[in-house]
Design a protein around this motif. Structure first.
Motif, PDB file in Angstrom:
ATOM      1  N   GLU A  20       0.860  -1.180   0.000  1.00 32.92           N
ATOM      2  CA  GLU A  20       0.000   0.000   0.000  1.00 32.92           C
ATOM      3  C   GLU A  20       0.896   1.229   0.000  1.00 32.92           C
ATOM      4  O   GLU A  20       1.818   1.328   0.812  1.00 32.92           O
ATOM      5  CB  GLU A  20      -0.881   0.000   1.242  1.00 32.92           C
ATOM      6  CG  GLU A  20      -1.851   1.146   1.296  1.00 32.92           C
ATOM      7  CD  GLU A  20      -2.739   1.075   2.531  1.00 32.92           C
ATOM      8  OE1 GLU A  20      -3.235   2.132   2.920  1.00 32.92           O
ATOM      9  OE2 GLU A  20      -2.906  -0.001   3.108  1.00 32.92           O
ATOM     10  N   ILE A  21       0.628   2.159  -0.920  1.00 32.48           N
ATOM     11  CA  ILE A  21       1.443   3.366  -1.053  1.00 32.48           C
ATOM     12  C   ILE A  21       0.549   4.585  -0.839  1.00 32.48           C
ATOM     13  O   ILE A  21      -0.506   4.698  -1.459  1.00 32.48           O
ATOM     14  CB  ILE A  21       2.106   3.440  -2.442  1.00 32.48           C
ATOM     15  CG1 ILE A  21       3.007   2.234  -2.651  1.00 32.48           C
ATOM     16  CG2 ILE A  21       2.883   4.744  -2.599  1.00 32.48           C
ATOM     17  CD1 ILE A  21       3.558   2.106  -4.052  1.00 32.48           C
ATOM     18  N   ARG A  22       1.006   5.463   0.049  1.00 31.50           N
ATOM     19  CA  ARG A  22       0.287   6.715   0.293  1.00 31.50           C
ATOM     20  C   ARG A  22       1.251   7.869   0.050  1.00 31.50           C
ATOM     21  O   ARG A  22       2.397   7.805   0.467  1.00 31.50           O
ATOM     22  CB  ARG A  22      -0.229   6.765   1.723  1.00 31.50           C
ATOM     23  CG  ARG A  22      -1.268   5.713   1.981  1.00 31.50           C
ATOM     24  CD  ARG A  22      -1.786   5.801   3.381  1.00 31.50           C
ATOM     25  NE  ARG A  22      -2.724   4.709   3.578  1.00 31.50           N
ATOM     26  CZ  ARG A  22      -3.716   4.753   4.422  1.00 31.50           C
ATOM     27  NH1 ARG A  22      -3.906   5.814   5.162  1.00 31.50           N
ATOM     28  NH2 ARG A  22      -4.522   3.731   4.543  1.00 31.50           N
ATOM     29  N   GLN A  23       0.737   8.897  -0.607  1.00 35.98           N
ATOM     30  CA  GLN A  23       1.575  10.059  -0.891  1.00 35.98           C
ATOM     31  C   GLN A  23       0.935  11.327  -0.356  1.00 35.98           C
ATOM     32  O   GLN A  23      -0.287  11.445  -0.351  1.00 35.98           O
ATOM     33  CB  GLN A  23       1.790  10.196  -2.398  1.00 35.98           C
ATOM     34  CG  GLN A  23       2.600   9.061  -2.978  1.00 35.98           C
ATOM     35  CD  GLN A  23       2.980   9.326  -4.423  1.00 35.98           C
ATOM     36  OE1 GLN A  23       3.481  10.385  -4.744  1.00 35.98           O
ATOM     37  NE2 GLN A  23       2.750   8.353  -5.276  1.00 35.98           N
ATOM     38  N   SER A  24       1.771  12.230   0.084  1.00 39.81           N
ATOM     39  CA  SER A  24       1.328  13.554   0.502  1.00 39.81           C
ATOM     40  C   SER A  24       2.341  14.550  -0.053  1.00 39.81           C
ATOM     41  O   SER A  24       3.295  14.161  -0.725  1.00 39.81           O
ATOM     42  CB  SER A  24       1.263  13.632   2.030  1.00 39.81           C
ATOM     43  OG  SER A  24       2.576  13.642   2.572  1.00 39.81           O
ATOM     44  N   GLN A  25       2.169  15.809   0.276  1.00 38.97           N
ATOM     45  CA  GLN A  25       3.123  16.815  -0.179  1.00 38.97           C
ATOM     46  C   GLN A  25       4.474  16.642   0.505  1.00 38.97           C
ATOM     47  O   GLN A  25       5.495  17.049  -0.018  1.00 38.97           O
ATOM     48  CB  GLN A  25       2.584  18.211   0.083  1.00 38.97           C
ATOM     49  CG  GLN A  25       1.406  18.548  -0.793  1.00 38.97           C
ATOM     50  CD  GLN A  25       0.873  19.947  -0.512  1.00 38.97           C
ATOM     51  OE1 GLN A  25       1.190  20.549   0.494  1.00 38.97           O
ATOM     52  NE2 GLN A  25       0.051  20.442  -1.425  1.00 38.97           N
ATOM     53  N   LYS A  26       4.482  16.007   1.693  1.00 35.11           N
ATOM     54  CA  LYS A  26       5.727  15.844   2.446  1.00 35.11           C
ATOM     55  C   LYS A  26       6.512  14.598   2.060  1.00 35.11           C
ATOM     56  O   LYS A  26       7.713  14.516   2.291  1.00 35.11           O
ATOM     57  CB  LYS A  26       5.424  15.794   3.941  1.00 35.11           C
ATOM     58  CG  LYS A  26       4.910  17.100   4.482  1.00 35.11           C
ATOM     59  CD  LYS A  26       4.692  17.010   5.961  1.00 35.11           C
ATOM     60  CE  LYS A  26       4.221  18.344   6.508  1.00 35.11           C
ATOM     61  NZ  LYS A  26       4.073  18.319   7.963  1.00 35.11           N
ATOM     62  N   GLY A  27       5.830  13.589   1.499  1.00 36.24           N
ATOM     63  CA  GLY A  27       6.553  12.379   1.148  1.00 36.24           C
ATOM     64  C   GLY A  27       5.661  11.199   0.845  1.00 36.24           C
ATOM     65  O   GLY A  27       4.447  11.334   0.694  1.00 36.24           O
ATOM     66  N   MET A  28       6.278  10.052   0.795  1.00 36.52           N
ATOM     67  CA  MET A  28       5.610   8.811   0.433  1.00 36.52           C
ATOM     68  C   MET A  28       5.703   7.847   1.612  1.00 36.52           C
ATOM     69  O   MET A  28       6.764   7.692   2.213  1.00 36.52           O
ATOM     70  CB  MET A  28       6.320   8.216  -0.798  1.00 36.52           C
ATOM     71  CG  MET A  28       5.824   6.875  -1.240  1.00 36.52           C
ATOM     72  SD  MET A  28       6.822   6.209  -2.620  1.00 36.52           S
ATOM     73  CE  MET A  28       6.129   7.080  -3.978  1.00 36.52           C
ATOM     74  N   GLY A  29       4.588   7.201   1.937  1.00 40.18           N
ATOM     75  CA  GLY A  29       4.563   6.161   2.953  1.00 40.18           C
ATOM     76  C   GLY A  29       4.216   4.837   2.297  1.00 40.18           C
ATOM     77  O   GLY A  29       3.248   4.746   1.542  1.00 40.18           O
ATOM     78  N   ILE A  30       5.023   3.825   2.535  1.00 37.43           N
ATOM     79  CA  ILE A  30       4.830   2.521   1.897  1.00 37.43           C
ATOM     80  C   ILE A  30       4.672   1.470   2.989  1.00 37.43           C
ATOM     81  O   ILE A  30       5.455   1.423   3.937  1.00 37.43           O
ATOM     82  CB  ILE A  30       6.041   2.163   1.008  1.00 37.43           C
ATOM     83  CG1 ILE A  30       6.285   3.256  -0.027  1.00 37.43           C
ATOM     84  CG2 ILE A  30       5.845   0.803   0.350  1.00 37.43           C
ATOM     85  CD1 ILE A  30       7.641   3.190  -0.691  1.00 37.43           C
ATOM     86  N   SER A  31       3.660   0.633   2.862  1.00 38.62           N
ATOM     87  CA  SER A  31       3.444  -0.467   3.797  1.00 38.62           C
ATOM     88  C   SER A  31       3.444  -1.766   2.990  1.00 38.62           C
ATOM     89  O   SER A  31       2.672  -1.909   2.043  1.00 38.62           O
ATOM     90  CB  SER A  31       2.103  -0.293   4.514  1.00 38.62           C
ATOM     91  OG  SER A  31       1.842  -1.401   5.335  1.00 38.62           O
ATOM     92  N   ILE A  32       4.326  -2.703   3.358  1.00 31.92           N
ATOM     93  CA  ILE A  32       4.447  -3.971   2.638  1.00 31.92           C
ATOM     94  C   ILE A  32       4.258  -5.117   3.624  1.00 31.92           C
ATOM     95  O   ILE A  32       4.943  -5.183   4.646  1.00 31.92           O
ATOM     96  CB  ILE A  32       5.821  -4.092   1.952  1.00 31.92           C
ATOM     97  CG1 ILE A  32       6.019  -2.936   0.979  1.00 31.92           C
ATOM     98  CG2 ILE A  32       5.954  -5.432   1.240  1.00 31.92           C
ATOM     99  CD1 ILE A  32       7.391  -2.870   0.365  1.00 31.92           C
TER     100      ILE A  32
END
Length: 109
Positions: A20-32
């Motif tokens: 699962e990949i989430r993006q915002s203006q500050k960065g990317m969060g990835i959960s595997i």
């Protein structure tokens, strides 16, 4: 080697883990999700353009046979990523990676 012959290797090549990949203006969060994987069996390679995750797990199935699972995932990351500040944490079969973004320069002429 006796030990190696006792392990039954069940491959369907590499298995791609749930990601699962989430993006915002500050960065990317990835959960595997990496079920039954130990932290020491995770390989993480961060480059300027991508993140590669490889992991393996040896466990026994219902019939007590040893099973080897190998996971592999490559995730492209934006060019504005600050890869030197990438962090990773692994808990409860969940690898969480955070990739901060740098400031995007305005390209107006």
């Amino acid at each position: 080697n006796e030990h190696l012959t006792s392990i039954i290797k069940v491959f369907t090549k590499y298995e791609e883990p749930f990601c699962e990949i989430r993006q915002s203006q500050k960065g990317m969060g990835i959960s595997i999700k990496l079920p039954k994987v130990k932290k020491k069996d995770i390989f993480l390679n961060v480059s300027q353009t991508s993140i590669e995750v490889r992991a393996s797990s040896v466990f026994r199935d219902e019939s007590k046979k040893k099973i080897l699972k190998v996971y592999h995932k490559v995730i492209d990351i934006p060019s504005c990523s600050i890869t030197e500040r990438t962090t990773a944490d692994y808990k409860n079969d969940d690898l969480r990676i955070k990739v901060p973004y740098g400031k995007i320069k305005n390209l107006q002429q």
